[in-house]
Write a protein that holds these residues in place. Structure first.
Motif, mmCIF file in Angstrom:
data_model
loop_
_atom_site.group_PDB
_atom_site.id
_atom_site.type_symbol
_atom_site.label_atom_id
_atom_site.label_comp_id
_atom_site.label_asym_id
_atom_site.label_seq_id
_atom_site.Cartn_x
_atom_site.Cartn_y
_atom_site.Cartn_z
ATOM 1 N N ARG A 58 1.144 -1.047 -0.721
ATOM 2 C CA ARG A 58 -0.179 0.093 -0.063
ATOM 3 C C ARG A 58 1.218 1.321 -0.061
ATOM 4 O O ARG A 58 1.953 1.171 1.040
ATOM 5 C CB ARG A 58 -0.638 -0.153 1.328
ATOM 6 N N ALA A 59 0.721 2.279 -0.472
ATOM 7 C CA ALA A 59 1.061 3.410 -0.493
ATOM 8 C C ALA A 59 1.110 4.135 0.950
ATOM 9 O O ALA A 59 0.052 3.805 0.757
ATOM 10 C CB ALA A 59 0.477 4.828 -1.871
ATOM 11 N N GLY A 60 2.389 4.723 0.965
ATOM 12 C CA GLY A 60 2.799 5.564 2.674
ATOM 13 C C GLY A 60 2.108 6.150 2.542
ATOM 14 O O GLY A 60 1.062 6.605 3.534
ATOM 15 N N ASP A 61 1.600 7.600 1.807
ATOM 16 C CA ASP A 61 0.662 8.289 2.250
ATOM 17 C C ASP A 61 -1.823 8.223 2.140
ATOM 18 O O ASP A 61 -1.848 9.237 2.095
ATOM 19 C CB ASP A 61 0.473 9.374 0.572
ATOM 20 N N ASN A 62 -0.604 6.684 1.863
ATOM 21 C CA ASN A 62 -2.595 6.403 1.670
ATOM 22 C C ASN A 62 -2.804 5.709 3.134
ATOM 23 O O ASN A 62 -2.612 4.490 3.719
ATOM 24 C CB ASN A 62 -3.424 5.136 1.231
ATOM 25 N N PRO A 63 -3.759 6.541 4.238
ATOM 26 C CA PRO A 63 -4.499 6.335 5.197
ATOM 27 C C PRO A 63 -4.821 5.347 5.779
ATOM 28 O O PRO A 63 -5.862 5.158 5.363
ATOM 29 C CB PRO A 63 -3.952 7.554 6.345
ATOM 30 N N LEU A 64 -4.707 5.084 7.166
ATOM 31 C CA LEU A 64 -5.118 3.695 7.537
ATOM 32 C C LEU A 64 -6.789 4.168 9.497
ATOM 33 O O LEU A 64 -6.330 5.007 9.192
ATOM 34 C CB LEU A 64 -4.490 2.546 8.214
ATOM 35 N N ILE A 65 -7.405 3.002 8.656
ATOM 36 C CA ILE A 65 -8.919 3.874 9.744
ATOM 37 C C ILE A 65 -8.621 2.611 11.460
ATOM 38 O O ILE A 65 -7.966 1.703 11.000
ATOM 39 C CB ILE A 65 -10.062 3.000 9.098
ATOM 40 N N ASP A 213 -18.537 14.320 -1.737
ATOM 41 C CA ASP A 213 -17.047 14.631 -2.727
ATOM 42 C C ASP A 213 -17.427 14.442 -4.495
ATOM 43 O O ASP A 213 -17.282 13.394 -4.485
ATOM 44 C CB ASP A 213 -16.870 14.440 -2.180
ATOM 45 N N GLU A 214 -17.248 14.865 -5.039
ATOM 46 C CA GLU A 214 -17.060 15.101 -7.055
ATOM 47 C C GLU A 214 -16.258 14.026 -7.354
ATOM 48 O O GLU A 214 -16.438 13.478 -8.622
ATOM 49 C CB GLU A 214 -16.746 16.345 -7.287
ATOM 50 N N HIS A 215 -15.331 14.025 -6.020
ATOM 51 C CA HIS A 215 -14.380 12.754 -7.259
ATOM 52 C C HIS A 215 -15.293 11.305 -6.863
ATOM 53 O O HIS A 215 -14.254 9.883 -6.875
ATOM 54 C CB HIS A 215 -13.353 12.660 -6.525
ATOM 55 N N ILE A 216 -16.828 11.059 -6.273
ATOM 56 C CA ILE A 216 -16.881 9.734 -5.606
ATOM 57 C C ILE A 216 -17.270 8.985 -7.014
ATOM 58 O O ILE A 216 -17.082 8.194 -7.494
ATOM 59 C CB ILE A 216 -18.203 9.383 -4.774
ATOM 60 N N LEU A 217 -17.978 9.782 -8.092
ATOM 61 C CA LEU A 217 -18.371 8.833 -9.272
ATOM 62 C C LEU A 217 -17.408 9.959 -10.311
ATOM 63 O O LEU A 217 -17.561 9.206 -12.000
ATOM 64 C CB LEU A 217 -20.066 9.527 -9.596
ATOM 65 N N PRO A 229 -6.372 10.554 0.327
ATOM 66 C CA PRO A 229 -5.324 10.264 -0.279
ATOM 67 C C PRO A 229 -6.337 8.634 -1.639
ATOM 68 O O PRO A 229 -5.668 9.372 -2.018
ATOM 69 C CB PRO A 229 -4.631 10.092 0.697
ATOM 70 N N GLY A 230 -7.332 8.309 -0.806
ATOM 71 C CA GLY A 230 -7.199 6.709 -1.236
ATOM 72 C C GLY A 230 -8.128 7.102 -2.566
ATOM 73 O O GLY A 230 -8.431 6.607 -3.654
ATOM 74 N N MET A 231 -8.305 8.145 -3.086
ATOM 75 C CA MET A 231 -9.679 8.309 -4.178
ATOM 76 C C MET A 231 -8.512 9.179 -4.971
ATOM 77 O O MET A 231 -8.960 8.057 -5.846
ATOM 78 C CB MET A 231 -9.971 10.217 -4.012
ATOM 79 N N LYS A 232 -7.297 8.872 -4.679
ATOM 80 C CA LYS A 232 -6.614 8.789 -5.857
ATOM 81 C C LYS A 232 -5.854 7.967 -6.794
ATOM 82 O O LYS A 232 -5.274 7.522 -7.820
ATOM 83 C CB LYS A 232 -5.308 9.832 -5.761
#
Ligand code: AMP
Ligand code: MG
Length: 338
Positions: A58-65, A213-217, A229-232
């Motif tokens: 996993r990319a280090g800039d994608n945070p965890l829950i 958020d506009e990036h959802i679709l 960050p997960g959006m990208k």
């Protein structure tokens, strides 16, 4: 090779004592939640959390829950919680909702990818909650899959992918919902949906103004500011090329799908429409069924050895928004809206 424990037919909290010891000792435990399976580690132990990133690539800039077992545990990791955030937690915890909150210093940077916020969720699955409670620490747990692959909703689907990457596997059978949690962030008393899920726009609108958020679709454009960050990242994608197609006009949609099908295509459609095509499989009839089945189906698609998978979209409302968000990404934004 991970230790495997079968909890599909019988389950006792005491069965988890060993797995909880693994968590306390910095090891990785694959466990069920009501959404999808998670790869869990002690969320306050930087080294343990780092090993999740390695296991998943996993990319280090994608945070965890961080997953908690009580509201009291939320207070150990998050601060400045607003009345609206409190109300949402009271009403939706435990359940498939993740809230992005201001983090306390105790949360390692590796969990939050250096952000000043942390994603918090309390799962309703009993095995998940008991594991957190017995481990006596928040558990960082991203979806159980190598990054980019569909999330795991049962152990059989992910065993080969993850067996040599984790230390312990808790098999709780098929997950109930089948899609990851709804992720929200409250900004100026407005609820921003960063990832849609089982808790819908409609559910949240009872509490405050909700912004999808506009990036959802939509797709991400260069220089776009993103709240999560997960959006990208590319996600849920099979190796076979996939195309998503949708129209509010059912007849027109099916007609177009019929035109597109040939011997090199596989159609994924509502169970009620399977007979209309030469080569089709059904993903269920209701939105609940579709969300439950979709990741499993995406994992099987490559076995059909087709050149193109044509997937029928659903109306992006209610749970349909979450389904379309995952399908658009599985198809790498190869989406026709008629
Ligand atoms: P997964 O771990 O696979 O369930 O994905 C978790 C999702 O939550 C990813 O899209 C992350 O980018 C998102 N996320 C986790 N923590 C934060 C945060 N602090 N701020 C914004 N998004 C977050
Ligand atoms: Mg994931």
């Amino acid at each position: 090779m991970a230790k495997y424990l079968d909890l599909r037919t019988q389950y006792n909290k005491n069965d988890l004592i060993e797995a909880a010891e693994f968590i306390k000792n910095g090891k990785l435990v694959l466990f069920p939640t009501e959404t999808v399976y998670g790869i869990g580690a002690n969320g306050l132990d930087s080294n343990a959390v780092k090993s999740i990133f390695v296991a998943k690539n996993r990319a280090g800039d994608n945070p965890l829950i961080l997953h908690v077992s009580s509201i009291d545990m939320v207070d150990t990791i998050a601060k400045d919680i607003s009345p609206l955030e409190k109300k949402l937690m009271n009403d939706f915890f435990p359940g498939p909702l993740t809230i992005i909150l201001k983090r306390k210093d105790i949360v390692p940077n590796v969990v939050t990818a250096n952000l000043d916020t942390v994603g918090v969720r309390m799962p309703s699955n009993k095995i998940a909650r008991d594991l957190i409670e017995l481990s006596n620490t928040p558990i960082a747990a991203p979806s159980a899959n190598i990054s980019g692959r569909p999330s795991g909703t049962n152990i059989q689907d992910i065993f080969n992918e993850l067996n040599d990457k984790v230390d312990y596997i808790l098999d709780g059978g098929e997950t109930k919902i089948g899609l990851e949690s709804t992720v929200i962030r409250v900004i100026n008393d407005k609820i921003h949906i960063l990832r849609p899920g089982k808790i819908t726009y409609e559910d949240l609108s009872k509490y405050a103004e909700v912004i999808i958020d506009e990036h959802i679709l939509g797709s991400l454009k260069e220089n776009d500011k993103i709240l999560s960050p997960g959006m990208k990242y590319k996600h849920y994608a099979p190796n076979t090329k996939c195309m998503l197609i949708y129209s509010d006009d059912k007849e027109k949609l099916l007609e177009e799908m019929k035109k597109l099908e040939n011997e090199n295509t596989l159609i994924i459609t509502n169970n009620n429409n399977v007979n209309l095509f030469q080569n089709a499989i059904g993903y269920g009839t209701s939105l609940e069924e579709i969300s439950h089945n979709i990741f499993k189906l995406l994992r099987q698609i490559d076995k059909h050895n087709k050149e193109l998978i044509i997937i029928e979209g659903v109306k992006p409302e209610g749970l349909g928004l979450a389904i379309m968000n995952r399908l658009i990404r599985a198809c790498s934004h190869n989406y026709i809206k008629l």
